[in-house]
Design a protein around this motif. Structure first.
Motif, short mmCIF file in Angstrom:
data_model
loop_
_atom_site.label_atom_id
_atom_site.label_comp_id
_atom_site.label_asym_id
_atom_site.label_seq_id
_atom_site.Cartn_x
_atom_site.Cartn_y
_atom_site.Cartn_z
N ARG A 48 3.05 9.64 -11.16
CA ARG A 48 4.39 9.40 -10.62
C ARG A 48 4.37 8.47 -9.40
N LEU A 49 3.24 7.95 -9.07
CA LEU A 49 3.08 7.16 -7.86
C LEU A 49 3.74 5.78 -8.01
N GLN A 50 4.46 5.36 -6.95
CA GLN A 50 5.10 4.05 -6.92
C GLN A 50 4.93 3.42 -5.54
N PHE A 51 5.20 2.11 -5.43
CA PHE A 51 5.19 1.43 -4.14
C PHE A 51 6.54 1.59 -3.45
N SER A 52 6.51 1.76 -2.14
CA SER A 52 7.75 1.68 -1.37
C SER A 52 8.08 0.20 -1.18
N MET A 53 9.34 -0.10 -0.84
CA MET A 53 9.74 -1.48 -0.61
C MET A 53 8.98 -2.07 0.57
N GLU A 54 8.74 -1.23 1.59
CA GLU A 54 8.00 -1.70 2.76
C GLU A 54 6.59 -2.11 2.37
N ALA A 55 5.96 -1.33 1.49
CA ALA A 55 4.60 -1.66 1.05
C ALA A 55 4.57 -2.96 0.27
N ALA A 70 5.05 -5.85 2.64
CA ALA A 70 3.85 -6.07 3.44
C ALA A 70 2.80 -6.83 2.64
N MET A 71 2.67 -6.49 1.35
CA MET A 71 1.69 -7.18 0.51
C MET A 71 2.07 -8.64 0.28
N LYS A 72 3.37 -8.90 0.18
CA LYS A 72 3.82 -10.28 -0.03
C LYS A 72 3.57 -11.15 1.21
N LYS A 73 3.60 -10.52 2.39
CA LYS A 73 3.42 -11.26 3.64
C LYS A 73 1.95 -11.42 4.03
N TYR A 74 1.08 -10.56 3.50
CA TYR A 74 -0.33 -10.58 3.87
C TYR A 74 -0.99 -11.85 3.35
N GLU A 85 4.98 8.07 -3.23
CA GLU A 85 5.29 6.69 -2.90
C GLU A 85 4.24 6.15 -1.94
N ILE A 86 3.68 5.00 -2.28
CA ILE A 86 2.68 4.37 -1.41
C ILE A 86 3.40 3.68 -0.26
#
Length: 452
Positions: A349-356, A359-363, A387-388
């Motif tokens: 059931r794990l998903q990414f949060s929008m913040e995560a 953050a990955m797009k900006k890294y 949620e990650i």
């Protein structure tokens, strides 16, 4: 060191060998099974997924033919094509080794084995298992008919341009040079070129030139005759002969010293190899794919790489973009690795949060796709909710002011970076080499050059 998630079976009629290999491999893999009876293979294959099988080739006293090993190899590949089989024997036999590889074995090792080499072989086999498994699950073909592979996902324009070039050159005999930073997927693109060529049914041979001992270069690539040197107890074919009618992938070619570049060039020009200790020329029909993260054109200008060799290997040049140049693919790749690791760690059931995701797009991703994969896997392990969060990603530390390189001289900068990596990993050469994106052998050469 964390164990790799994989089931390994050791099959040998010698219980002492089973015990010693089991003790060693249990330190590196999550599940290690053993048996002295090859007839148990059918039951085991029906009950569990075997990622790797390390199997003896002879099970009857006095038998050195290897026929039993080939029989059981055939059975394994018929029932579980994705299982990687590493065959082993105490009797060196070149013809037997070639036959076993052609029948589907991943590799062939001699007893007594070297633990480090055995582990490296199994890790490469496991990596191929995972790549092949993912490939079989991707049913849709792209518009140009290329088979998609793991880590080769994306819709960004830079990636589409790479695919377009791959489409153009794959089914030709042209030599290809793959350029790009570490972690951009050069190995996978090389496999993609091979698997979409007329040679796809023949062998793909990978040679890491960065880790190849200079003293063994000719023996490894061109083969040797019995008695050519102290430990040459049998005739041995090199990687060029092994790759005959197939594809030879020469990785990290930028690390090849000048005096060895000339020897490689001769073979590429003549399409003939001479085994060490022989005078007989042997014709080989091999397609060459090379890769490096180094600027070969600059190295030519600095006389560190032969211009004629560069012309020979880059009939077609494909530059793989860094992940920071294809930010539109970050989310796609991240979700791909998330789904893979959700299954692996049973966190459905794990998903990414929008913040995560943001953050990955900006890294800036200095380690590219390889770094993204590791960060996502680590986040899946660490996450305690469904949620990650951004805090679960744990990006690599930024360079501190004290670590800023002030001297822009190339040699001084290289030395400084090596010192930083060794300091960070308290002198552990393997970890420092991984951090720097080079092989351990390549790091040792640089340490010697800088008197470190």
């Amino acid at each position: 060191m964390a164990k790799q998630e994989a089931t390994v079976l050791i099959l040998d009629d010698d219980k002492d060998i089973l015990f010693s290999m089991e003790v060693f491999l249990k330190r590196h893999f999550s599940k290690v099974l053993t048996t002295t009876n090859p007839k148990e293979l059918v039951t085991m294959l029906n009950k569990t997924v075997l990622h790797l099988v390390v199997m003896d080739m002879n099970f009857r006293a006095g038998d050195q033919s290897g026929k039993e090993g080939l029989y059981w190899l055939k059975l394994i590949k018929e029932r579980s094509q994705e299982t990687m089989v590493v065959l082993m024997t105490a009797y060196a036999n070149v013809d037997l080794a070639v036959e076993s590889l052609k029948k589907g074995a991943f590799d062939f090792v001699l007893k007594p084995w070297d633990n480090d080499k055995l582990l490296a072989t199994l890790q490469k086999g496991l990596s191929m298992v995972r790549s092949n498994t993912q490939q079989s699950k991707l049913q849709s073909l792209s518009k140009n008919g290329l088979l998609p592979q793991e880590h080769v996902l994306g819709k960004s324009q830079p990636f589409k341009e790479v695919l377009h070039l791959v489409e153009k050159v794959a089914d030709t005999q042209a030599n290809v040079l793959l350029l790009g930073e570490n972690g951009t997927g050069k190995y996978v693109i090389a496999k993609m070129l091979h698997q979409n060529s007329a040679r796809k049914d023949n062998i793909f041979v990978h040679v890491d030139l960065g880790s190849l001992n200079e003293n063994l270069f000719e023996s490894e690539l061109f083969g040797h005759a019995k008695g050519a040197f102290t430990d040459a107890k049998e005739d041995s074919l090199g990687r060029f002969e092994l790759a005959d009618e197939g594809t030879l992938f020469l990785d990290e070619i930028g690390n090849l010293p000048l005096h060895l570049q000339s020897k490689l060039l001769t073979v590429l020009q003549t399409k003939k190899v001479v085994r060490l200790g022989e005078s007989k020329e042997r014709t080989v029909n091999v397609r060459i794919i090379c890769a490096t993260n180094m600027d070969l054109h600059l190295m030519v200008a600095e006389q560190r790489f032969r211009q004629d060799l560069l012309y020979r290997i880059n009939t077609m040049e494909i530059v793989l973009p860094a992940l920071r140049e294809r930010t539109g693919d970050v989310a796609l790749l991240a979700h791909h690795f998330l789904e893979k690791n959700k299954r692996k760690y049973q966190k459905g059931r794990l998903q990414f949060s929008m913040e995560a995701l943001n953050a990955m797009k900006k890294y800036h991703w200095p380690g590219n796709i390889r770094e993204l994969e590791h960060i996502v896997e680590r986040a899946v392990i660490l996450s305690e909710e469904n949620e990650i969060q951004e805090s679960d990603l744990r990006f690599g530390p930024a360079v501190t002011p004290k670590e800023t390189v002030k001297n822009l001289n190339l040699e001084a900068t290289e030395k400084h970076l090596i010192q930083l990596a060794l300091k960070k990993h308290t002198g552990n050469v393997s970890k420092a080499a991984k951090e720097l994106g080079i092989t351990r052998a390549a790091l040792y050469r640089r340490m010697e050059k800088h008197n470190l």
